[in-house]
Design an enzyme around this catalytic site. Structure first.
Site, mmCIF file in Angstrom:
data_model
loop_
_atom_site.group_PDB
_atom_site.id
_atom_site.type_symbol
_atom_site.label_atom_id
_atom_site.label_comp_id
_atom_site.label_asym_id
_atom_site.label_seq_id
_atom_site.Cartn_x
_atom_site.Cartn_y
_atom_site.Cartn_z
ATOM 1 N N GLU A 263 0.880 -1.305 0.050
ATOM 2 C CA GLU A 263 0.173 0.108 -0.127
ATOM 3 C C GLU A 263 0.748 1.218 -0.026
ATOM 4 O O GLU A 263 0.301 2.197 -0.543
ATOM 5 C CB GLU A 263 -0.831 -0.079 1.159
ATOM 6 C CG GLU A 263 -2.195 -0.992 1.073
ATOM 7 C CD GLU A 263 -2.962 -0.727 -0.258
ATOM 8 O OE1 GLU A 263 -3.211 0.532 -0.648
ATOM 9 O OE2 GLU A 263 -3.690 -1.747 -0.432
ATOM 10 N N TYR B 281 -6.769 6.091 4.701
ATOM 11 C CA TYR B 281 -6.938 5.012 3.587
ATOM 12 C C TYR B 281 -6.033 3.930 3.799
ATOM 13 O O TYR B 281 -6.606 2.525 3.857
ATOM 14 C CB TYR B 281 -6.545 5.597 2.248
ATOM 15 C CG TYR B 281 -6.416 4.343 1.078
ATOM 16 C CD1 TYR B 281 -7.451 3.983 0.606
ATOM 17 C CD2 TYR B 281 -5.138 4.053 0.905
ATOM 18 C CE1 TYR B 281 -7.282 2.803 -0.139
ATOM 19 C CE2 TYR B 281 -4.915 2.945 -0.095
ATOM 20 C CZ TYR B 281 -6.011 2.386 -0.477
ATOM 21 O OH TYR B 281 -5.905 1.134 -1.351
ATOM 22 N N ASP C 194 -10.031 5.664 -1.318
ATOM 23 C CA ASP C 194 -8.893 6.408 -2.244
ATOM 24 C C ASP C 194 -9.744 7.213 -3.235
ATOM 25 O O ASP C 194 -10.902 7.342 -3.184
ATOM 26 C CB ASP C 194 -7.851 5.275 -2.622
ATOM 27 C CG ASP C 194 -8.367 4.637 -3.396
ATOM 28 O OD1 ASP C 194 -9.579 4.359 -3.792
ATOM 29 O OD2 ASP C 194 -7.517 3.727 -4.050
#
Ligand code: SF4
Length: 337
Positions: free
Chosen positions: A31, A114, A132
Protein backbone atom coordinates in the site's frame (compact mmCIF):
# COMPACT_ATOMS: atom_id res chain seq x y z
CA UNK A 1 -25.04 -3.88 -4.27
CA UNK A 2 -22.42 -5.03 -1.74
CA UNK A 3 -23.09 -8.70 -2.46
CA UNK A 4 -22.86 -8.19 -6.23
CA UNK A 5 -19.58 -6.32 -5.84
CA UNK A 6 -18.09 -8.92 -3.49
CA UNK A 7 -19.08 -11.81 -5.76
CA UNK A 8 -17.64 -9.99 -8.78
CA UNK A 9 -14.39 -9.38 -6.90
CA UNK A 10 -14.07 -12.99 -5.85
CA UNK A 11 -14.50 -14.17 -9.46
CA UNK A 12 -12.53 -11.45 -11.27
CA UNK A 13 -9.90 -9.98 -8.98
CA UNK A 14 -6.45 -9.10 -10.24
CA UNK A 15 -3.57 -11.29 -9.07
CA UNK A 16 -0.78 -9.39 -7.35
CA UNK A 17 2.10 -10.76 -5.29
CA UNK A 18 0.81 -8.88 -2.22
CA UNK A 19 -2.52 -10.67 -2.55
CA UNK A 20 -0.97 -14.11 -2.03
CA UNK A 21 -1.87 -14.04 1.67
CA UNK A 22 -3.23 -11.76 4.41
CA UNK A 23 0.14 -10.89 5.95
CA UNK A 24 -0.26 -7.29 7.25
CA UNK A 25 3.44 -6.59 6.61
CA UNK A 26 3.11 -7.38 2.88
CA UNK A 27 -0.13 -5.41 2.63
CA UNK A 28 1.45 -2.43 4.38
CA UNK A 29 4.53 -2.40 2.12
CA UNK A 30 2.42 -2.76 -1.03
CA UNK A 31 0.00 0.00 0.00
CA UNK A 32 2.85 2.41 0.73
CA UNK A 33 4.52 1.58 -2.60
CA UNK A 34 1.22 1.99 -4.44
CA UNK A 35 0.77 5.57 -3.23
CA UNK A 36 1.35 7.69 -6.34
CA UNK A 37 2.70 4.69 -8.29
CA UNK A 38 1.02 2.26 -10.70
CA UNK A 39 0.60 -1.43 -9.89
CA UNK A 40 2.75 -2.47 -12.89
CA UNK A 41 5.61 -0.28 -11.69
CA UNK A 42 5.29 -1.50 -8.10
CA UNK A 43 5.38 -5.30 -8.75
CA UNK A 44 9.18 -5.64 -9.38
CA UNK A 45 9.98 -3.26 -6.51
CA UNK A 46 7.70 -5.20 -4.18
CA UNK A 47 9.23 -8.55 -5.12
CA UNK A 48 12.80 -7.28 -4.65
CA UNK A 49 11.85 -5.67 -1.33
CA UNK A 50 10.30 -8.88 -0.02
CA UNK A 51 13.37 -10.91 -0.97
CA UNK A 52 15.68 -8.60 0.98
CA UNK A 53 13.29 -7.66 3.83
CA UNK A 54 10.83 -10.56 4.20
CA UNK A 55 9.44 -9.30 7.51
CA UNK A 56 9.22 -6.33 9.81
CA UNK A 57 12.26 -7.44 11.87
CA UNK A 58 14.49 -7.67 8.78
CA UNK A 59 13.37 -4.21 7.68
CA UNK A 60 13.94 -2.67 11.12
CA UNK A 61 17.43 -4.16 11.34
CA UNK A 62 18.60 -2.90 7.93
CA UNK A 63 20.66 0.29 7.50
CA UNK A 64 18.46 3.10 6.17
CA UNK A 65 20.67 3.46 3.08
CA UNK A 66 19.81 -0.14 2.06
CA UNK A 67 16.09 0.68 2.23
CA UNK A 68 16.64 3.79 0.12
CA UNK A 69 18.65 1.79 -2.40
CA UNK A 70 15.73 -0.59 -2.96
CA UNK A 71 13.39 2.40 -3.22
CA UNK A 72 15.54 4.12 -5.86
CA UNK A 73 13.35 5.18 -8.80
CA UNK A 74 10.01 4.82 -6.97
CA UNK A 75 10.01 8.48 -5.91
CA UNK A 76 8.54 10.14 -2.82
CA UNK A 77 11.48 8.92 -0.78
CA UNK A 78 10.06 10.00 2.54
CA UNK A 79 7.93 6.87 2.29
CA UNK A 80 11.06 4.71 2.61
CA UNK A 81 12.17 6.60 5.69
CA UNK A 82 8.76 6.25 7.33
CA UNK A 83 8.68 2.51 6.58
CA UNK A 84 12.03 2.07 8.25
CA UNK A 85 11.05 4.12 11.33
CA UNK A 86 7.76 2.28 11.64
CA UNK A 87 9.44 -1.13 11.35
CA UNK A 88 11.72 -0.18 14.25
CA UNK A 89 8.75 1.00 16.31
CA UNK A 90 6.77 -2.20 15.63
CA UNK A 91 9.79 -4.23 16.70
CA UNK A 92 10.14 -2.33 19.96
CA UNK A 93 6.56 -1.47 20.91
CA UNK A 94 4.68 -4.48 19.52
CA UNK A 95 7.41 -7.11 19.81
CA UNK A 96 7.67 -7.36 16.01
CA UNK A 97 3.94 -8.10 15.50
CA UNK A 98 1.96 -5.71 13.32
CA UNK A 99 -0.70 -4.01 15.53
CA UNK A 100 -4.30 -5.17 14.92
CA UNK A 101 -6.17 -2.20 16.35
CA UNK A 102 -7.28 0.37 13.74
CA UNK A 103 -6.27 3.38 15.89
CA UNK A 104 -2.85 1.82 16.58
CA UNK A 105 -2.34 1.26 12.86
CA UNK A 106 -3.45 4.81 12.08
CA UNK A 107 -0.96 6.21 14.59
CA UNK A 108 2.01 4.69 12.72
CA UNK A 109 4.19 7.07 10.75
CA UNK A 110 3.35 7.35 7.04
CA UNK A 111 -0.03 5.60 7.48
CA UNK A 112 -3.11 7.72 6.81
CA UNK A 113 -6.80 6.89 6.92
CA UNK A 114 -6.84 5.07 3.57
CA UNK A 115 -3.82 2.85 4.29
CA UNK A 116 -4.99 2.07 7.84
CA UNK A 117 -8.38 1.08 6.39
CA UNK A 118 -6.78 -1.11 3.72
CA UNK A 119 -4.56 -2.95 6.24
CA UNK A 120 -7.35 -3.36 8.84
CA UNK A 121 -9.86 -4.68 6.34
CA UNK A 122 -7.58 -6.87 4.20
CA UNK A 123 -5.31 -8.32 6.88
CA UNK A 124 -7.65 -8.31 9.90
CA UNK A 125 -11.11 -8.33 8.21
CA UNK A 126 -12.33 -5.31 10.16
CA UNK A 127 -15.25 -3.37 8.69
CA UNK A 128 -13.47 -0.06 8.02
CA UNK A 129 -13.52 1.89 4.76
CA UNK A 130 -10.43 2.40 2.60
CA UNK A 131 -11.38 5.47 0.60
CA UNK A 132 -8.97 6.48 -2.16
CA UNK A 133 -9.52 8.24 -5.48
CA UNK A 134 -11.16 5.15 -6.99
CA UNK A 135 -13.70 4.94 -4.20
CA UNK A 136 -14.46 8.68 -4.31
CA UNK A 137 -15.18 8.33 -8.02
CA UNK A 138 -17.33 5.20 -7.75
CA UNK A 139 -19.45 6.48 -4.85
CA UNK A 140 -19.87 9.84 -6.52
CA UNK A 141 -21.26 8.05 -9.58
CA UNK A 142 -23.32 5.48 -7.67
CA UNK A 143 -25.09 8.17 -5.64
CA UNK A 144 -25.09 10.87 -8.34
CA UNK A 145 -23.17 13.26 -6.08
CA UNK A 146 -22.25 16.55 -7.69
CA UNK A 147 -20.00 17.66 -4.80
CA UNK A 148 -16.35 18.34 -5.64
CA UNK A 149 -14.43 15.22 -4.52
CA UNK A 150 -11.23 17.27 -4.16
CA UNK A 151 -12.74 18.91 -1.06
CA UNK A 152 -12.31 17.48 2.44
CA UNK A 153 -16.00 17.82 3.28
CA UNK A 154 -16.96 15.68 0.26
CA UNK A 155 -14.35 13.11 1.19
CA UNK A 156 -15.81 12.93 4.72
CA UNK A 157 -19.32 12.53 3.32
CA UNK A 158 -18.20 9.69 1.06
CA UNK A 159 -16.30 8.04 3.93
CA UNK A 160 -19.51 8.01 5.97
CA UNK A 161 -21.44 6.44 3.07
CA UNK A 162 -18.84 3.67 2.72
CA UNK A 163 -18.77 3.18 6.50
CA UNK A 164 -22.46 2.27 6.38
CA UNK A 165 -22.14 0.12 3.26
CA UNK A 166 -19.31 -2.01 4.65
CA UNK A 167 -20.97 -3.01 7.94
CA UNK A 168 -21.54 -6.80 8.28
CA UNK A 169 -19.81 -7.44 4.95
CA UNK A 170 -16.67 -9.30 3.92
CA UNK A 171 -14.68 -6.08 4.32
CA UNK A 172 -11.56 -7.38 2.58
CA UNK A 173 -13.43 -8.34 -0.60
CA UNK A 174 -15.63 -5.24 -0.46
CA UNK A 175 -12.73 -2.77 -0.25
CA UNK A 176 -10.61 -4.66 -2.75
CA UNK A 177 -13.68 -4.99 -4.97
CA UNK A 178 -13.99 -1.21 -5.06
CA UNK A 179 -10.25 -0.91 -5.81
CA UNK A 180 -10.48 -3.36 -8.72
CA UNK A 181 -13.75 -1.98 -10.02
CA UNK A 182 -12.18 1.50 -10.11
CA UNK A 183 -9.07 0.23 -11.90
CA UNK A 184 -10.76 -2.10 -14.40
CA UNK A 185 -14.35 -0.95 -15.00
CA UNK A 186 -15.38 2.31 -13.36
CA UNK A 187 -12.34 4.09 -14.75
CA UNK A 188 -11.89 7.87 -14.71
CA UNK A 189 -12.53 8.20 -18.45
CA UNK A 190 -15.01 6.11 -20.43
CA UNK A 191 -16.16 3.70 -17.70
CA UNK A 192 -17.11 0.22 -18.98
CA UNK A 193 -20.67 0.38 -17.66
CA UNK A 194 -21.79 -2.55 -19.84
CA UNK A 195 -19.47 -4.83 -17.86
CA UNK A 196 -20.22 -3.35 -14.46
CA UNK A 197 -21.58 -5.73 -11.79
CA UNK A 198 -23.39 -2.88 -9.98
CA UNK A 199 -24.83 -1.12 -13.00
CA UNK A 200 -28.42 -1.58 -11.75
CA UNK A 201 -27.55 0.30 -8.56
CA UNK A 202 -25.76 3.17 -10.28
CA UNK A 203 -27.64 6.44 -10.47
CA UNK A 204 -25.06 8.11 -12.71
CA UNK A 205 -25.59 5.34 -15.27
CA UNK A 206 -29.35 5.67 -15.04
CA UNK A 207 -29.11 9.43 -15.59
CA UNK A 208 -26.36 9.21 -18.26
CA UNK A 209 -23.93 11.13 -16.07
CA UNK A 210 -21.12 8.54 -15.88
CA UNK A 211 -18.93 10.56 -18.28
CA UNK A 212 -19.53 13.76 -16.31
CA UNK A 213 -19.02 12.66 -12.71
CA UNK A 214 -17.14 12.94 -10.48
CA UNK A 215 -16.58 16.66 -10.16
CA UNK A 216 -12.88 16.84 -9.31
CA UNK A 217 -11.48 20.35 -9.35
CA UNK A 218 -8.08 20.57 -7.70
CA UNK A 219 -6.36 23.85 -7.12
CA UNK A 220 -2.65 23.10 -7.17
CA UNK A 221 0.06 25.68 -6.95
CA UNK A 222 2.84 24.44 -9.16
CA UNK A 223 6.31 25.71 -8.61
CA UNK A 224 9.11 25.99 -11.20
CA UNK A 225 12.65 26.07 -9.82
CA UNK A 226 15.79 26.69 -11.85
CA UNK A 227 19.05 25.24 -10.57
CA UNK A 228 22.65 25.35 -11.59
CA UNK A 229 23.54 21.73 -10.98
CA UNK A 230 27.24 21.01 -10.57
CA UNK A 231 28.91 17.77 -11.57
CA UNK A 232 31.99 18.43 -9.45
CA UNK A 233 34.93 16.12 -10.03
CA UNK A 234 38.45 15.57 -8.87
CA UNK A 235 40.31 13.07 -11.06
CA UNK A 236 37.97 10.04 -11.33
CA UNK A 237 35.77 10.95 -8.38
CA UNK A 238 32.47 12.84 -8.10
CA UNK A 239 31.21 15.00 -5.27
CA UNK A 240 27.83 13.78 -4.00
CA UNK A 241 26.16 15.05 -0.87
CA UNK A 242 23.49 13.41 1.24
CA UNK A 243 20.39 15.61 1.53
CA UNK A 244 19.69 16.30 5.19
CA UNK A 245 16.09 17.36 4.62
CA UNK A 246 13.54 18.31 2.00
CA UNK A 247 11.97 16.50 -0.91
CA UNK A 248 14.88 14.08 -1.40
CA UNK A 249 15.89 13.66 2.24
CA UNK A 250 18.62 11.03 2.82
CA UNK A 251 19.30 10.57 -0.89
CA UNK A 252 22.61 11.49 -2.45
CA UNK A 253 22.78 14.13 -5.14
CA UNK A 254 24.98 16.62 -6.93
CA UNK A 255 25.38 20.09 -5.50
CA UNK A 256 22.82 22.48 -6.91
CA UNK A 257 21.93 26.05 -6.13
CA UNK A 258 18.92 28.13 -7.05
CA UNK A 259 21.11 30.57 -9.02
CA UNK A 260 21.30 31.89 -12.55
CA UNK A 261 24.97 31.67 -13.38
CA UNK A 262 27.78 29.10 -13.03
CA UNK A 263 30.04 31.95 -11.84
CA UNK A 264 27.70 32.61 -8.91
CA UNK A 265 27.78 28.84 -8.27
CA UNK A 266 31.57 28.96 -7.87
CA UNK A 267 31.30 31.86 -5.39
CA UNK A 268 28.57 30.18 -3.37
CA UNK A 269 30.46 26.89 -3.29
CA UNK A 270 33.57 28.68 -2.05
CA UNK A 271 31.55 30.44 0.69
CA UNK A 272 30.05 27.14 1.79
CA UNK A 273 32.97 24.71 1.51
CA UNK A 274 36.05 26.95 1.26
CA UNK A 275 37.11 25.15 -1.94
CA UNK A 276 37.99 26.60 -5.35
CA UNK A 277 36.27 25.34 -8.48
CA UNK A 278 37.12 25.70 -12.13
CA UNK A 279 34.25 25.81 -14.59
CA UNK A 280 35.02 23.20 -17.21
CA UNK A 281 31.95 23.30 -19.51
CA UNK A 282 28.18 23.40 -19.85
CA UNK A 283 26.72 19.88 -20.20
CA UNK A 284 22.97 20.03 -20.76
CA UNK A 285 19.63 21.39 -19.53
CA UNK A 286 17.26 18.81 -18.13
CA UNK A 287 13.81 19.00 -16.66
CA UNK A 288 12.42 16.84 -13.87
CA UNK A 289 8.77 16.98 -12.92
CA UNK A 290 7.52 16.23 -9.39
CA UNK A 291 3.83 16.43 -8.43
CA UNK A 292 3.82 20.06 -7.30
CA UNK A 293 7.06 21.36 -8.75
CA UNK A 294 9.32 21.19 -11.76
CA UNK A 295 13.07 21.38 -11.58
CA UNK A 296 14.97 22.91 -14.49
CA UNK A 297 18.53 21.71 -13.96
CA UNK A 298 21.22 23.55 -15.91
CA UNK A 299 24.14 21.16 -15.63
CA UNK A 300 27.77 22.32 -15.61
CA UNK A 301 30.98 20.40 -15.08
CA UNK A 302 33.26 21.89 -12.43
CA UNK A 303 36.66 20.63 -11.32
CA UNK A 304 38.11 20.80 -7.83
CA UNK A 305 41.76 21.62 -7.28
CA UNK A 306 42.00 19.03 -4.49
CA UNK A 307 39.96 16.14 -3.17
CA UNK A 308 37.38 16.85 -0.47
CA UNK A 309 35.06 14.76 1.72
CA UNK A 310 32.04 13.21 -0.01
CA UNK A 311 33.77 12.12 -3.23
CA UNK A 312 32.92 8.79 -4.83
CA UNK A 313 34.07 6.68 -7.77
CA UNK A 314 31.49 5.45 -10.30
CA UNK A 315 31.59 1.96 -8.68
CA UNK A 316 30.83 3.48 -5.29
CA UNK A 317 28.07 5.65 -6.75
CA UNK A 318 26.34 2.51 -8.06
CA UNK A 319 25.83 1.45 -4.42
CA UNK A 320 24.39 4.77 -3.22
CA UNK A 321 20.71 5.70 -3.18
CA UNK A 322 20.35 8.51 -5.71
CA UNK A 323 17.14 10.17 -6.87
CA UNK A 324 15.99 9.75 -10.45
CA UNK A 325 16.60 13.47 -11.14
CA UNK A 326 20.27 13.20 -10.15
CA UNK A 327 20.72 9.91 -11.98
CA UNK A 328 19.64 11.79 -15.10
CA UNK A 329 22.35 14.35 -14.36
CA UNK A 330 25.03 11.66 -14.09
CA UNK A 331 23.83 9.99 -17.30
CA UNK A 332 23.94 13.32 -19.16
CA UNK A 333 27.49 13.93 -17.92
CA UNK A 334 28.74 10.45 -18.88
CA UNK A 335 27.12 10.74 -22.30
CA UNK A 336 28.73 14.15 -22.84
CA UNK A 337 32.12 12.73 -21.98
S1 SF4 B 1 -22.42 1.65 -14.00
FE1 SF4 B 1 -20.70 2.72 -14.88
S2 SF4 B 1 -20.50 4.61 -13.73
FE2 SF4 B 1 -21.81 3.24 -12.55
S3 SF4 B 1 -20.43 2.22 -11.12
FE3 SF4 B 1 -20.62 0.92 -12.92
S4 SF4 B 1 -18.93 1.51 -14.28
FE4 SF4 B 1 -19.18 3.12 -12.72
Amino acid sequence: MQEKLIRWYQDNHRDFPWRENDDPYRIWISEIMLQQTTTEAVIPYFERFMKVFPDVIALGKAPLDDVYKLWEGLGYYRRAKHLHETALLIKEKYDGHFPRDYQDILSLKGIGQYTAGAISSIAFHQCVPAVDGNVLRIISRLYLLDDNIALNKTQKKIYQIVEKLIQHQDASSFNQGLMDLGAMICRPLHPHCQLCPIQDDCQAYQHHQQDVLPVNIKKIRHQDIHYITGVITYQEKFLLLKNKEGLLENLYGFVQYDLESPYSFVERFHDEYGQDLQINCFIKDIKHVFTHRTWYMHIYHFELTQEMAGMYSLEQIAQLPISTAHQKVLKAFLKYQ
